[in-house]
Design an enzyme around this catalytic site. Sequence first.
Site, PDB file in Angstrom:
ATOM      1  N   HIS A 212      -0.511  -0.138  -9.606  1.00 17.88           N
ATOM      2  CA  HIS A 212      -1.266  -1.242  -8.633  1.00 17.88           C
ATOM      3  C   HIS A 212      -1.712  -2.302  -9.664  1.00 17.88           C
ATOM      4  O   HIS A 212      -2.947  -2.903  -9.595  1.00 17.88           O
ATOM      5  CB  HIS A 212      -2.421  -0.497  -8.147  1.00 17.88           C
ATOM      6  CG  HIS A 212      -2.892  -1.112  -6.679  1.00 17.88           C
ATOM      7  ND1 HIS A 212      -3.276  -0.526  -5.619  1.00 17.88           N
ATOM      8  CD2 HIS A 212      -2.890  -2.368  -6.634  1.00 17.88           C
ATOM      9  CE1 HIS A 212      -3.461  -1.071  -4.709  1.00 17.88           C
ATOM     10  NE2 HIS A 212      -3.423  -2.598  -4.945  1.00 17.88           N
TER      11      HIS A 212
ATOM     12  N   ARG B 163       0.960  -1.310  -0.099  1.00 18.57           N
ATOM     13  CA  ARG B 163      -0.093   0.018  -0.006  1.00 18.57           C
ATOM     14  C   ARG B 163       0.652   1.175   0.021  1.00 18.57           C
ATOM     15  O   ARG B 163       1.798   1.368   0.729  1.00 18.57           O
ATOM     16  CB  ARG B 163      -0.998   0.052   1.121  1.00 18.57           C
ATOM     17  CG  ARG B 163      -2.094  -0.929   1.158  1.00 18.57           C
ATOM     18  CD  ARG B 163      -2.992  -0.364   0.238  1.00 18.57           C
ATOM     19  NE  ARG B 163      -4.440  -1.344  -0.034  1.00 18.57           N
ATOM     20  CZ  ARG B 163      -4.277  -2.348  -0.701  1.00 18.57           C
ATOM     21  NH1 ARG B 163      -3.348  -2.722  -1.441  1.00 18.57           N
ATOM     22  NH2 ARG B 163      -5.402  -3.242  -0.889  1.00 18.57           N
TER      23      ARG B 163
ATOM     24  N   GLU C 255      -2.486   7.509  -4.771  1.00 17.40           N
ATOM     25  CA  GLU C 255      -2.823   7.076  -5.982  1.00 17.40           C
ATOM     26  C   GLU C 255      -4.128   6.965  -6.660  1.00 17.40           C
ATOM     27  O   GLU C 255      -4.499   6.985  -7.703  1.00 17.40           O
ATOM     28  CB  GLU C 255      -2.382   5.354  -5.876  1.00 17.40           C
ATOM     29  CG  GLU C 255      -3.264   4.653  -5.247  1.00 17.40           C
ATOM     30  CD  GLU C 255      -2.672   3.260  -5.312  1.00 17.40           C
ATOM     31  OE1 GLU C 255      -1.551   3.049  -4.975  1.00 17.40           O
ATOM     32  OE2 GLU C 255      -3.749   2.185  -5.392  1.00 17.40           O
TER      33      GLU C 255
HETATM   34  P1  NAI Z   1      -1.760 -11.375   4.728  1.00 18.71           P
HETATM   35  O1  NAI Z   1      -2.822 -10.783   5.755  1.00 18.71           O
HETATM   36  O2  NAI Z   1      -1.783 -12.541   4.535  1.00 18.71           O
HETATM   37  O3  NAI Z   1      -0.212 -10.867   5.577  1.00 18.71           O
HETATM   38  C1  NAI Z   1       0.104  -9.801   6.123  1.00 18.71           C
HETATM   39  C2  NAI Z   1       1.176  -9.932   7.128  1.00 18.71           C
HETATM   40  O4  NAI Z   1       1.318  -8.689   7.614  1.00 18.71           O
HETATM   41  C3  NAI Z   1       0.623 -10.862   8.394  1.00 18.71           C
HETATM   42  O5  NAI Z   1       1.303 -11.765   8.471  1.00 18.71           O
HETATM   43  C4  NAI Z   1       0.724  -9.761   9.646  1.00 18.71           C
HETATM   44  O6  NAI Z   1       0.893 -10.173  10.789  1.00 18.71           O
HETATM   45  C5  NAI Z   1       1.614  -8.610   9.156  1.00 18.71           C
HETATM   46  N1  NAI Z   1       1.726  -7.615   9.604  1.00 18.71           N
HETATM   47  C6  NAI Z   1       0.889  -6.694  10.306  1.00 18.71           C
HETATM   48  N2  NAI Z   1       1.244  -5.723  10.703  1.00 18.71           N
HETATM   49  C7  NAI Z   1       2.426  -5.668  10.850  1.00 18.71           C
HETATM   50  C8  NAI Z   1       3.656  -4.732  11.016  1.00 18.71           C
HETATM   51  N3  NAI Z   1       3.184  -3.669  11.793  1.00 18.71           N
HETATM   52  N4  NAI Z   1       4.553  -4.998  10.607  1.00 18.71           N
HETATM   53  C9  NAI Z   1       5.137  -5.937   9.873  1.00 18.71           C
HETATM   54  N5  NAI Z   1       4.306  -6.879   9.504  1.00 18.71           N
HETATM   55  C10 NAI Z   1       2.960  -6.672   9.839  1.00 18.71           C
HETATM   56  O7  NAI Z   1      -1.850 -10.504   3.688  1.00 18.71           O
HETATM   57  P2  NAI Z   1      -1.128 -10.769   2.084  1.00 18.71           P
HETATM   58  O8  NAI Z   1      -2.366 -11.405   1.517  1.00 18.71           O
HETATM   59  O9  NAI Z   1       0.080 -11.425   2.313  1.00 18.71           O
HETATM   60  O10 NAI Z   1      -1.175  -9.165   1.432  1.00 18.71           O
HETATM   61  C11 NAI Z   1      -0.192  -8.071   2.050  1.00 18.71           C
HETATM   62  C12 NAI Z   1      -0.728  -6.733   1.587  1.00 18.71           C
HETATM   63  O11 NAI Z   1      -0.547  -6.917   0.149  1.00 18.71           O
HETATM   64  C13 NAI Z   1      -2.189  -6.499   1.626  1.00 18.71           C
HETATM   65  O12 NAI Z   1      -2.169  -6.038   3.107  1.00 18.71           O
HETATM   66  C14 NAI Z   1      -2.245  -5.550   0.670  1.00 18.71           C
HETATM   67  O13 NAI Z   1      -1.793  -4.259   1.183  1.00 18.71           O
HETATM   68  C15 NAI Z   1      -1.279  -5.793  -0.432  1.00 18.71           C
HETATM   69  N6  NAI Z   1      -1.952  -6.181  -1.602  1.00 18.71           N
HETATM   70  C16 NAI Z   1      -1.364  -5.681  -2.856  1.00 18.71           C
HETATM   71  C17 NAI Z   1      -1.836  -6.127  -4.119  1.00 18.71           C
HETATM   72  C18 NAI Z   1      -1.289  -5.691  -5.364  1.00 18.71           C
HETATM   73  O14 NAI Z   1      -1.961  -5.709  -6.407  1.00 18.71           O
HETATM   74  N7  NAI Z   1      -0.258  -4.621  -5.406  1.00 18.71           N
HETATM   75  C19 NAI Z   1      -2.786  -7.189  -4.368  1.00 18.71           C
HETATM   76  C20 NAI Z   1      -3.011  -7.720  -2.945  1.00 18.71           C
HETATM   77  C21 NAI Z   1      -2.582  -7.342  -1.860  1.00 18.71           C
END
Ligand code: NAI
Length: 324
Positions: A290, A229, A258
């Site tokens: 994105h 993000r 964005e």
């Molecule tokens: P997820 O929920 O499986 O993993 C997120 C991880 O971040 C979790 O392990 C959580 O414990 C950790 N986390 C929470 N707070 C934190 C902190 N303060 N410091 C470090 N780690 C922390 O989510 P997933 O599916 O892996 O997605 C991650 C991110 O990717 C999403 O939140 C979304 O913003 C982004 N995303 C971007 C896309 C794109 O097209 N560019 C598409 C899909 C997701």
Amino acid sequence: MKKIAFFDAKPYDRTWFDQLNQHYHIKYYEHKLTPDTISLAHGCEAVIPFVNDTLDRTVIDGLCQEGIKMIALRCAGYNNVDRDAARGRIPVVRVPGYSPYAVAEFTMGLLLTLNRKIHKAYFRTRDFNFSLNGLVGFDLHGRTVGVIGTGKIGQIFIRICQGFGMHVLAYDPYPVQDASFPYVSLEELLAKSDIISLHCPLTEQTRHLINRDTIAQMKDGVYLLNTSRGMLVESESLLDALKNGKIAGAGLDVYEEETEFFFEDRSDTVQRDTLLSLLVSMPNVVLTSHQAFLTNEALHNIAQVTLDNLDAYFKDGTVLNAVQ
Ligand code: NAI
């Protein structure tokens, strides 16, 4: 048939929703959901918004007044939702993971492009310029990558990096059990990584996680990757660090402001966001719109899970994949 209002609709969204939808009359709107466009949902039972639609208190109040029964986000992230405003009034559901491979693979693509300067080589050879001057990169093998956030995407990105023979350091307040990589403090990760990749959600704690102070703790010449993000990174500090060489390169699929630009053709706009203009003009920045999620597999899964979420709710009130 129940009517559903689909906001910020693009042709690539419609392909899969049209193919998989059986139960709904989906009204596709190119407009984003904002306070001004709530009325487009009039007569509908649910809305399907995306990452840059507005779901603040005003919009949620408006949707409730229109009798909307469910907000079915067709994305994983939900930082655009005022959850307090929705709680107890309208269920908000999402697609928790549609293709973590799509995002993780794209992140590696950004790193390879940046490091090996493939973006520059592509334009050179089209112009019959076959010089290699200025295209020197470095081996990823043996380098240290710091991964912030080890959820679905972070873990796959780590496996890809391990396949390249890279050393991995990870930081996550909720570590996975029996991980094949070491967890360290954020400070240690910042200090020891040659490449830093962000895979955590946007929350109060992570907003501007990458700022002037955290950048100062990084190695000189670090590479930064952000496919999560835009708001995780304070753009002005990033730009300064790119200018003075503290950060040698940035691969960005997201940008903090964005909403007005990404997913749209704004090539004829003269009123451009100054920071975004500066970032895209930097030779050591590869910035995409994105796009990391954009594979057929991901689009299929987004449509299927969103429709399943709606089916479950309208069948017997079951709320699947609720945003907490
Ligand atoms: P997820 O929920 O499986 O993993 C997120 C991880 O971040 C979790 O392990 C959580 O414990 C950790 N986390 C929470 N707070 C934190 C902190 N303060 N410091 C470090 N780690 C922390 O989510 P997933 O599916 O892996 O997605 C991650 C991110 O990717 C999403 O939140 C979304 O913003 C982004 N995303 C971007 C896309 C794109 O097209 N560019 C598409 C899909 C997701």
